[in-house]
Design a protein around this motif. Structure first.
Motif, short mmCIF file in Angstrom:
data_model
loop_
_atom_site.label_atom_id
_atom_site.label_comp_id
_atom_site.label_asym_id
_atom_site.label_seq_id
_atom_site.Cartn_x
_atom_site.Cartn_y
_atom_site.Cartn_z
N HIS A 66 0.79 -1.23 0.00
CA HIS A 66 0.00 0.00 0.00
C HIS A 66 0.82 1.28 0.00
O HIS A 66 0.27 2.37 -0.22
CB HIS A 66 -1.01 0.00 1.16
CG HIS A 66 -0.41 0.18 2.52
ND1 HIS A 66 -1.10 0.79 3.53
CD2 HIS A 66 0.79 -0.18 3.05
CE1 HIS A 66 -0.36 0.81 4.63
NE2 HIS A 66 0.78 0.21 4.36
N HIS A 67 2.13 1.21 0.23
CA HIS A 67 2.97 2.40 0.13
C HIS A 67 3.46 2.65 -1.30
O HIS A 67 3.96 3.74 -1.61
CB HIS A 67 4.19 2.29 1.04
CG HIS A 67 3.87 2.33 2.50
ND1 HIS A 67 3.15 3.36 3.08
CD2 HIS A 67 4.16 1.47 3.51
CE1 HIS A 67 3.01 3.12 4.38
NE2 HIS A 67 3.61 1.98 4.67
N ALA A 68 3.37 1.66 -2.18
CA ALA A 68 3.86 1.82 -3.55
C ALA A 68 2.92 2.73 -4.32
O ALA A 68 1.73 2.48 -4.43
CB ALA A 68 3.97 0.46 -4.23
N ALA A 69 3.48 3.81 -4.87
CA ALA A 69 2.70 4.78 -5.63
C ALA A 69 2.73 4.42 -7.11
O ALA A 69 3.28 3.38 -7.50
CB ALA A 69 3.26 6.18 -5.39
N SER A 120 -8.56 15.22 -5.62
CA SER A 120 -8.53 16.40 -6.49
C SER A 120 -9.18 16.07 -7.82
O SER A 120 -9.33 14.89 -8.19
CB SER A 120 -7.09 16.88 -6.70
OG SER A 120 -6.31 15.86 -7.30
N GLY A 121 -9.56 17.10 -8.55
CA GLY A 121 -10.20 16.89 -9.84
C GLY A 121 -11.46 16.06 -9.70
O GLY A 121 -12.30 16.32 -8.82
N GLU A 122 -11.59 15.04 -10.55
CA GLU A 122 -12.76 14.17 -10.46
C GLU A 122 -12.79 13.39 -9.15
O GLU A 122 -13.83 12.87 -8.76
CB GLU A 122 -12.77 13.19 -11.64
CG GLU A 122 -13.01 13.86 -12.99
CD GLU A 122 -13.08 12.86 -14.11
OE1 GLU A 122 -13.05 11.63 -13.84
OE2 GLU A 122 -13.18 13.30 -15.28
N GLY A 123 -11.64 13.30 -8.47
CA GLY A 123 -11.57 12.58 -7.20
C GLY A 123 -11.80 13.45 -5.98
O GLY A 123 -11.63 12.97 -4.84
N ASP A 175 -2.18 8.10 -3.78
CA ASP A 175 -1.57 8.68 -4.98
C ASP A 175 -2.19 8.13 -6.25
O ASP A 175 -2.51 8.89 -7.18
CB ASP A 175 -0.06 8.40 -4.97
CG ASP A 175 0.61 8.76 -6.28
OD1 ASP A 175 0.80 9.96 -6.54
OD2 ASP A 175 0.95 7.83 -7.06
N ILE A 176 -2.39 6.84 -6.30
CA ILE A 176 -2.89 6.19 -7.52
C ILE A 176 -4.30 6.64 -7.86
O ILE A 176 -4.64 6.88 -9.03
CB ILE A 176 -2.79 4.66 -7.38
CG1 ILE A 176 -1.32 4.22 -7.44
CG2 ILE A 176 -3.63 3.95 -8.43
CD1 ILE A 176 -1.07 2.80 -6.99
N PHE A 177 -5.16 6.79 -6.84
CA PHE A 177 -6.57 7.09 -7.09
C PHE A 177 -6.93 8.56 -6.79
O PHE A 177 -8.12 8.90 -6.79
CB PHE A 177 -7.46 6.15 -6.27
CG PHE A 177 -7.32 4.72 -6.67
CD1 PHE A 177 -7.66 4.30 -7.95
CD2 PHE A 177 -6.86 3.76 -5.76
CE1 PHE A 177 -7.53 2.97 -8.33
CE2 PHE A 177 -6.74 2.42 -6.13
CZ PHE A 177 -7.08 2.03 -7.42
N GLN A 178 -5.93 9.38 -6.56
CA GLN A 178 -6.13 10.76 -6.13
C GLN A 178 -7.12 11.54 -7.00
O GLN A 178 -7.92 12.33 -6.49
CB GLN A 178 -4.76 11.48 -6.16
CG GLN A 178 -4.79 12.98 -5.92
CD GLN A 178 -4.93 13.34 -4.47
OE1 GLN A 178 -4.84 12.49 -3.59
NE2 GLN A 178 -5.17 14.61 -4.20
N GLU A 179 -7.10 11.33 -8.29
CA GLU A 179 -7.93 12.13 -9.20
C GLU A 179 -9.06 11.31 -9.81
O GLU A 179 -9.60 11.69 -10.86
CB GLU A 179 -7.05 12.73 -10.30
CG GLU A 179 -5.99 13.69 -9.76
CD GLU A 179 -5.16 14.32 -10.84
OE1 GLU A 179 -5.28 13.90 -12.02
OE2 GLU A 179 -4.39 15.24 -10.53
N ARG A 180 -9.45 10.23 -9.16
CA ARG A 180 -10.51 9.38 -9.70
C ARG A 180 -11.73 9.39 -8.79
O ARG A 180 -11.61 9.33 -7.56
CB ARG A 180 -10.00 7.95 -9.88
CG ARG A 180 -9.04 7.84 -11.04
CD ARG A 180 -8.45 6.47 -11.19
NE ARG A 180 -9.44 5.41 -11.23
CZ ARG A 180 -9.14 4.14 -11.49
NH1 ARG A 180 -7.89 3.79 -11.76
NH2 ARG A 180 -10.09 3.21 -11.51
N GLY A 181 -12.89 9.44 -9.41
CA GLY A 181 -14.12 9.46 -8.66
C GLY A 181 -14.79 8.11 -8.53
O GLY A 181 -15.83 8.00 -7.88
#
Length: 344
Positions: free
Chosen positions: A158-161, A237-240, A204-210
């Motif tokens: 879970h730490h891997a970006a 952020s963004g869509e997320g 990090d991976i899902f930061q901008e996903r809704g």
């Protein structure tokens, strides 16, 4: 509940890490998975090996150049006449350029790593890729109709970006499980991380996903690793925007406050209208964990399993942290046993 596990995890072993200023044997070691496996065998669980997924499936959540680096890093290290643990000695921190990956292995290692506590050894790639396949297989089983499955992943993830490794993690197993669920038809997936340390890579991976909600209950980054992400004001952020919830807690937190945070997390999952749940299952919240500082006891882990089951969602549980090695199996078995009873 079916358990997905690969014996290839033992290929990632004998590494050293820089831990709080000292070079020490790595806390993340093969015995962790072996104690869990033994406890689950004793509890009567069935085991399957992971399916074969193409390397390209990793690109759904990871930068292809990063994946290529991980898969070749130790071979490049050996080409320079070295062996043993690879640890970086420099990072692209403030005032340094971050837009170029150095050609040499030492610079490339520092570019892709964010700590000096995550050694790469000769068998690391084999173990990390097998661990990722365990998580994706567990997600596939749930997508095919199982109410729940558990991936006994090692190394953790879970730490891997998207393009960085650290915190003992190379590939983000939980993010890959969530993406597998999405690709197999689940419209909205929640990731509820109960590890002691913040799931910075998943965020990090899902930061901008809704379409994927990320929730993490963890030790405050004011004092706890990974220090630079996991604050309560990080909301996506963004869509997320609004699809990330961090619930940081102070050192010494016990069951009452931790379980209240779990209530908040589950309320967020329900409000998101999640169709499936991924649980990065760290049991380093245990009071005897050597590198963590919460106060949960053995009797609390079955209570966690029961609360997760009560969410009533198709669920993938993915092993993350837990370093009090002899107790880790008992605590994981406690979560899974109570989950099964609650889901049944």
């Amino acid at each position: 509940m079916q358990i997905v596990h690969s014996p290839l995890h033992v290929r990632h072993s004998d590494g050293v890490e820089l831990h709080r200023g000292e070079l020490v044997p790595c806390y993340e070691k093969p015995e962790r998975a072996e104690y869990i496996r033994e406890a689950l065998v004793d509890a009567g669980h069935a085991f399957v090996e992971p399916r074969n997924f193409a390397v390209e499936t990793l690109h759904r959540v990871h930068d292809p150049a990063f994946v290529a680096f991980l898969s070749t890093a130790h071979a490049r290290w050996r080409e320079e006449g070295r062996d043993g643990s690879m640890l970086p000695s420099g990072f692209p921190a403030r005032s340094l350029r971050r837009d170029r990956v150095p050609e040499g292995i030492n610079g490339a290692m520092g570019y892709y790593a964010f700590d000096a506590g995550t050694p790469i050894v000769e068998g690391t790639w084999d173990a990390a890729f097998a661990s990722a396949q365990c998580a994706m297989t567990a997600a596939a089983l749930v997508a095919e109709g199982m109410p729940a499955a558990y991936a006994l992943c090692r190394p953790p993830g879970h730490h891997a970006a998207r393009g960085a490794y650290g915190g003992y993690c190379f590939l983000n197993n939980s993010a890959l499980a969530a993406q597998e669920l999405r690709d197999r038809g689940f419209g909205r997936v929640a990731v509820l991380d109960v590890d002691y340390h913040h799931g910075n890579g998943t965020q990090d991976i899902f930061q901008e996903r809704g379409d994927v909600l990320t929730v993490s209950i963890h030790g405050t980054p004011e004092t706890e690793y990974p220090y630079f992400l996991g604050f309560a004001d990080e909301r996506g952020s963004g869509e997320g925007e609004g699809c990330n919830l961090n619930l940081p807690l102070p050192r010494g937190t016990g069951w009452e406050a931790w379980s209240a945070a779990l209530d908040t997390a589950l309320e967020a999952v329900a409000a998101f209208r999640a169709e499936a749940l991924v649980v990065p299952l760290g049991v380093d919240t245990y009071e005897g964990d050597p590198i963590s500082a919460f106060g949960l006891r053995e009797e609390h882990f079955p209570m966690i399993g029961a609360r997760l089951a009560a969410a009533g969602l198709p669920t993938v549980l993915v092993q993350e942290g837990g370093y009090a090695v002899r107790e880790i199996g008992t605590n994981v078995a406690g979560v899974l046993g109570a989950f099964e009873r609650g889901a049944g």
